[in-house]
Design a protein around this motif. Structure first.
Motif, PDB file in Angstrom:
ATOM      1  N   ILE A   7       0.857  -1.187   0.000  1.00 17.36           N
ATOM      2  CA  ILE A   7       0.000   0.000   0.000  1.00 17.36           C
ATOM      3  C   ILE A   7       0.893   1.237   0.000  1.00 17.36           C
ATOM      4  O   ILE A   7       1.824   1.339   0.799  1.00 17.36           O
ATOM      5  CB  ILE A   7      -0.926   0.026   1.225  1.00 17.36           C
ATOM      6  N   VAL A   8       0.607   2.159  -0.912  1.00 15.86           N
ATOM      7  CA  VAL A   8       1.343   3.412  -0.999  1.00 15.86           C
ATOM      8  C   VAL A   8       0.352   4.565  -0.967  1.00 15.86           C
ATOM      9  O   VAL A   8      -0.636   4.555  -1.708  1.00 15.86           O
ATOM     10  CB  VAL A   8       2.174   3.511  -2.294  1.00 15.86           C
ATOM     11  N   THR A   9       0.592   5.567  -0.142  1.00 14.30           N
ATOM     12  CA  THR A   9      -0.280   6.738  -0.106  1.00 14.30           C
ATOM     13  C   THR A   9       0.364   7.899  -0.861  1.00 14.30           C
ATOM     14  O   THR A   9       1.571   7.924  -1.090  1.00 14.30           O
ATOM     15  CB  THR A   9      -0.577   7.184   1.340  1.00 14.30           C
ATOM     16  N   GLY A  10      -0.472   8.859  -1.243  1.00 13.40           N
ATOM     17  CA  GLY A  10       0.024  10.046  -1.931  1.00 13.40           C
ATOM     18  C   GLY A  10       0.549   9.744  -3.314  1.00 13.40           C
ATOM     19  O   GLY A  10       1.640  10.180  -3.698  1.00 13.40           O
ATOM     20  N   THR A  11      -0.244   9.015  -4.099  1.00 13.42           N
ATOM     21  CA  THR A  11       0.237   8.499  -5.387  1.00 13.42           C
ATOM     22  C   THR A  11      -0.246   9.296  -6.595  1.00 13.42           C
ATOM     23  O   THR A  11      -0.079   8.852  -7.725  1.00 13.42           O
ATOM     24  CB  THR A  11      -0.202   7.035  -5.561  1.00 13.42           C
ATOM     25  N   SER A  12      -0.819  10.459  -6.387  1.00 11.66           N
ATOM     26  CA  SER A  12      -1.339  11.217  -7.533  1.00 11.66           C
ATOM     27  C   SER A  12      -0.230  11.887  -8.338  1.00 11.66           C
ATOM     28  O   SER A  12      -0.413  12.199  -9.524  1.00 11.66           O
ATOM     29  CB  SER A  12      -2.341  12.280  -7.066  1.00 11.66           C
ATOM     30  N   ARG A  13       0.943  12.072  -7.706  1.00 11.77           N
ATOM     31  CA  ARG A  13       2.035  12.769  -8.390  1.00 11.77           C
ATOM     32  C   ARG A  13       3.327  12.534  -7.621  1.00 11.77           C
ATOM     33  O   ARG A  13       3.351  11.882  -6.588  1.00 11.77           O
ATOM     34  CB  ARG A  13       1.746  14.269  -8.489  1.00 11.77           C
ATOM     35  N   GLY A  14       4.419  13.083  -8.135  1.00  9.27           N
ATOM     36  CA  GLY A  14       5.685  13.092  -7.430  1.00  9.27           C
ATOM     37  C   GLY A  14       6.209  11.727  -7.059  1.00  9.27           C
ATOM     38  O   GLY A  14       6.120  10.759  -7.818  1.00  9.27           O
ATOM     39  N   ILE A  15       6.787  11.649  -5.865  1.00  9.10           N
ATOM     40  CA  ILE A  15       7.422  10.418  -5.410  1.00  9.10           C
ATOM     41  C   ILE A  15       6.434   9.263  -5.364  1.00  9.10           C
ATOM     42  O   ILE A  15       6.746   8.139  -5.761  1.00  9.10           O
ATOM     43  CB  ILE A  15       8.059  10.633  -4.020  1.00  9.10           C
ATOM     44  N   GLY A  16       5.217   9.520  -4.875  1.00  4.49           N
ATOM     45  CA  GLY A  16       4.229   8.448  -4.736  1.00  4.49           C
ATOM     46  C   GLY A  16       3.863   7.806  -6.055  1.00  4.49           C
ATOM     47  O   GLY A  16       3.758   6.574  -6.158  1.00  4.49           O
ATOM     48  N   LEU A  17       3.649   8.608  -7.086  1.00  5.50           N
ATOM     49  CA  LEU A  17       3.315   8.077  -8.404  1.00  5.50           C
ATOM     50  C   LEU A  17       4.482   7.279  -8.967  1.00  5.50           C
ATOM     51  O   LEU A  17       4.292   6.186  -9.527  1.00  5.50           O
ATOM     52  CB  LEU A  17       2.941   9.221  -9.344  1.00  5.50           C
ATOM     53  N   GLN A  18       5.683   7.796  -8.812  1.00  6.12           N
ATOM     54  CA  GLN A  18       6.864   7.075  -9.278  1.00  6.12           C
ATOM     55  C   GLN A  18       7.035   5.755  -8.515  1.00  6.12           C
ATOM     56  O   GLN A  18       7.409   4.731  -9.094  1.00  6.12           O
ATOM     57  CB  GLN A  18       8.110   7.948  -9.102  1.00  6.12           C
ATOM     58  N   LEU A  19       6.762   5.773  -7.216  1.00  7.16           N
ATOM     59  CA  LEU A  19       6.833   4.560  -6.402  1.00  7.16           C
ATOM     60  C   LEU A  19       5.885   3.484  -6.924  1.00  7.16           C
ATOM     61  O   LEU A  19       6.279   2.324  -7.098  1.00  7.16           O
ATOM     62  CB  LEU A  19       6.469   4.890  -4.955  1.00  7.16           C
ATOM     63  N   ALA A  20       4.631   3.883  -7.139  1.00  4.97           N
ATOM     64  CA  ALA A  20       3.634   2.928  -7.631  1.00  4.97           C
ATOM     65  C   ALA A  20       4.081   2.318  -8.952  1.00  4.97           C
ATOM     66  O   ALA A  20       3.995   1.104  -9.165  1.00  4.97           O
ATOM     67  CB  ALA A  20       2.282   3.616  -7.776  1.00  4.97           C
ATOM     68  N   GLN A  21       4.565   3.161  -9.849  1.00  3.73           N
ATOM     69  CA  GLN A  21       4.993   2.690 -11.165  1.00  3.73           C
ATOM     70  C   GLN A  21       6.174   1.723 -11.054  1.00  3.73           C
ATOM     71  O   GLN A  21       6.180   0.656 -11.693  1.00  3.73           O
ATOM     72  CB  GLN A  21       5.366   3.881 -12.043  1.00  3.73           C
ATOM     73  N   GLN A  22       7.156   2.067 -10.263  1.00  2.00           N
ATOM     74  CA  GLN A  22       8.336   1.221 -10.147  1.00  2.00           C
ATOM     75  C   GLN A  22       8.021  -0.112  -9.486  1.00  2.00           C
ATOM     76  O   GLN A  22       8.533  -1.163  -9.891  1.00  2.00           O
ATOM     77  CB  GLN A  22       9.433   1.961  -9.378  1.00  2.00           C
ATOM     78  N   LEU A  23       7.170  -0.097  -8.472  1.00  2.00           N
ATOM     79  CA  LEU A  23       6.852  -1.333  -7.758  1.00  2.00           C
ATOM     80  C   LEU A  23       6.095  -2.319  -8.644  1.00  2.00           C
ATOM     81  O   LEU A  23       6.356  -3.523  -8.606  1.00  2.00           O
ATOM     82  CB  LEU A  23       6.060  -1.022  -6.496  1.00  2.00           C
ATOM     83  N   VAL A  24       5.165  -1.821  -9.453  1.00  2.00           N
ATOM     84  CA  VAL A  24       4.440  -2.755 -10.338  1.00  2.00           C
ATOM     85  C   VAL A  24       5.347  -3.239 -11.466  1.00  2.00           C
ATOM     86  O   VAL A  24       5.200  -4.377 -11.938  1.00  2.00           O
ATOM     87  CB  VAL A  24       3.141  -2.133 -10.906  1.00  2.00           C
ATOM     88  N   GLN A  25       6.286  -2.418 -11.896  1.00  2.00           N
ATOM     89  CA  GLN A  25       7.240  -2.867 -12.909  1.00  2.00           C
ATOM     90  C   GLN A  25       8.099  -4.019 -12.385  1.00  2.00           C
ATOM     91  O   GLN A  25       8.568  -4.848 -13.169  1.00  2.00           O
ATOM     92  CB  GLN A  25       8.127  -1.700 -13.357  1.00  2.00           C
ATOM     93  N   GLU A  26       8.272  -4.070 -11.082  1.00  2.00           N
ATOM     94  CA  GLU A  26       9.023  -5.164 -10.458  1.00  2.00           C
ATOM     95  C   GLU A  26       8.130  -6.362 -10.137  1.00  2.00           C
ATOM     96  O   GLU A  26       8.606  -7.346  -9.572  1.00  2.00           O
ATOM     97  CB  GLU A  26       9.704  -4.664  -9.190  1.00  2.00           C
ATOM     98  N   GLY A  27       6.844  -6.263 -10.472  1.00  2.00           N
ATOM     99  CA  GLY A  27       5.944  -7.399 -10.289  1.00  2.00           C
ATOM    100  C   GLY A  27       5.176  -7.443  -8.997  1.00  2.00           C
ATOM    101  O   GLY A  27       4.557  -8.453  -8.668  1.00  2.00           O
ATOM    102  N   HIS A  28       5.179  -6.341  -8.242  1.00  2.19           N
ATOM    103  CA  HIS A  28       4.450  -6.310  -6.980  1.00  2.19           C
ATOM    104  C   HIS A  28       3.023  -5.801  -7.184  1.00  2.19           C
ATOM    105  O   HIS A  28       2.747  -5.062  -8.124  1.00  2.19           O
ATOM    106  CB  HIS A  28       5.181  -5.421  -5.976  1.00  2.19           C
ATOM    107  N   GLN A  29       2.133  -6.199  -6.294  1.00  5.04           N
ATOM    108  CA  GLN A  29       0.753  -5.710  -6.312  1.00  5.04           C
ATOM    109  C   GLN A  29       0.677  -4.459  -5.436  1.00  5.04           C
ATOM    110  O   GLN A  29       1.153  -4.471  -4.298  1.00  5.04           O
ATOM    111  CB  GLN A  29      -0.200  -6.771  -5.793  1.00  5.04           C
ATOM    112  N   VAL A  30       0.084  -3.416  -5.970  1.00  3.12           N
ATOM    113  CA  VAL A  30       0.073  -2.128  -5.279  1.00  3.12           C
ATOM    114  C   VAL A  30      -1.346  -1.599  -5.155  1.00  3.12           C
ATOM    115  O   VAL A  30      -2.104  -1.579  -6.131  1.00  3.12           O
ATOM    116  CB  VAL A  30       0.941  -1.093  -6.039  1.00  3.12           C
ATOM    117  N   LEU A  31      -1.703  -1.182  -3.944  1.00  3.55           N
ATOM    118  CA  LEU A  31      -2.912  -0.393  -3.726  1.00  3.55           C
ATOM    119  C   LEU A  31      -2.453   1.049  -3.605  1.00  3.55           C
ATOM    120  O   LEU A  31      -1.781   1.422  -2.639  1.00  3.55           O
ATOM    121  CB  LEU A  31      -3.640  -0.838  -2.462  1.00  3.55           C
TER     122      LEU A  31
END
Length: 242
Positions: free
Chosen positions: A21-45
């Protein structure tokens, strides 16, 4: 099934895949985090008030719904999602933040309340919501600020913001002790200046030495592996002092 989040078609994942689970994903670090984690094959909320940016990533591994960390009804949405879709959570990354840039003499009680509702009370409430789904080996990472350690030496006008970031450092240290028997780790990353939209809005024209993407890479790696080496610790992630 609750309405409001994207339907997830689960692909066959390796045994190393985590539920994050990642919060603050609309922009900036949070959005980049979500993108990178799914690229590595993880499930992200991915949780933020505006989910358009996350939806645009168009990944089957990302789930999202409009989320306000200060609203109890939205916290219940998180609980329902995990119960119905995951049953457990491996990593919680508290990245969402609110910032008010004003001289201390101009700060109102409402200003402090706004910042603390997101940066402190929201962090505590979401942690309480997610902890029942965490098992031994889980990791809670809170993104704080160097301002929470040193005060606003570089950026004046952040009395509410920096003091709130100091509060979550202490909270994480306390929770690490309280949950050590369950082997759930709590750590804090105190970030220096990062080139994000929030920084630009608060301090127009200032150029940070680190990009949002670069910092997201660091945070993602730490969230996945840092609990093997740290618990109840604050890591200062800054190339300069202050």
């Amino acid at each position: 099934m609750l309405k409001g989040w994207q339907t997830v078609t689960h692909t066959k994942l390796s045994g190393m895949s985590k539920k994050i689970i990642v919060t603050g994903t609309s922009r900036g670090i949070g959005l980049q985090l979500a993108q990178q984690l799914v690229q590595e094959g993880h499930q992200v909320l991915a949780l933020s008030r505006n989910e358009d940016s996350v939806k645009a990533l168009n990944s089957d591994l990302i789930s999202s719904f409009s989320f306000d960390i200060t609203q109890s009804a939205d916290l219940k949405k998180v609980e329902a999602f995990v119960e119905e879709n995951w049953s457990e959570v491996d990593i919680l990354i508290h990245n969402a933040g609110a910032l008010v840039n004003k001289p201390f003499s101009d700060l109102s009680a409402a200003d402090f309340q706004t910042v603390y509702d997101v940066n402190v009370f929201g962090v505590a409430s979401l942690t309480q919501t997610v902890l029942p789904f965490m098992n031994a080996g889980a990791h809670v990472v809170t993104v704080s600020s160097m301002g929470g350690i040193q005060g606003s030496m570089k950026f004046p006008g952040l009395a509410a913001y920096s003091s709130s970031k100091g509060a979550v450092i202490t909270l994480s240290e306390l929770l690490a002790e309280e949950y050590k028997e369950q082997q759930i780790a709590f750590n804090v990353l105190a970030l220096g200046a990062v080139q994000t939209e929030m920084l630009e809005e608060a301090f127009p024209g200032y150029k940070a030495p680190v990009s949002a993407k670069g910092m997201a890479t660091y945070i993602a790696d730490f969230a996945l592996t840092g609990n093997k080496f740290y618990n109840g610790k604050v890591l200062q992630v800054s190339a300069s002092t202050p």
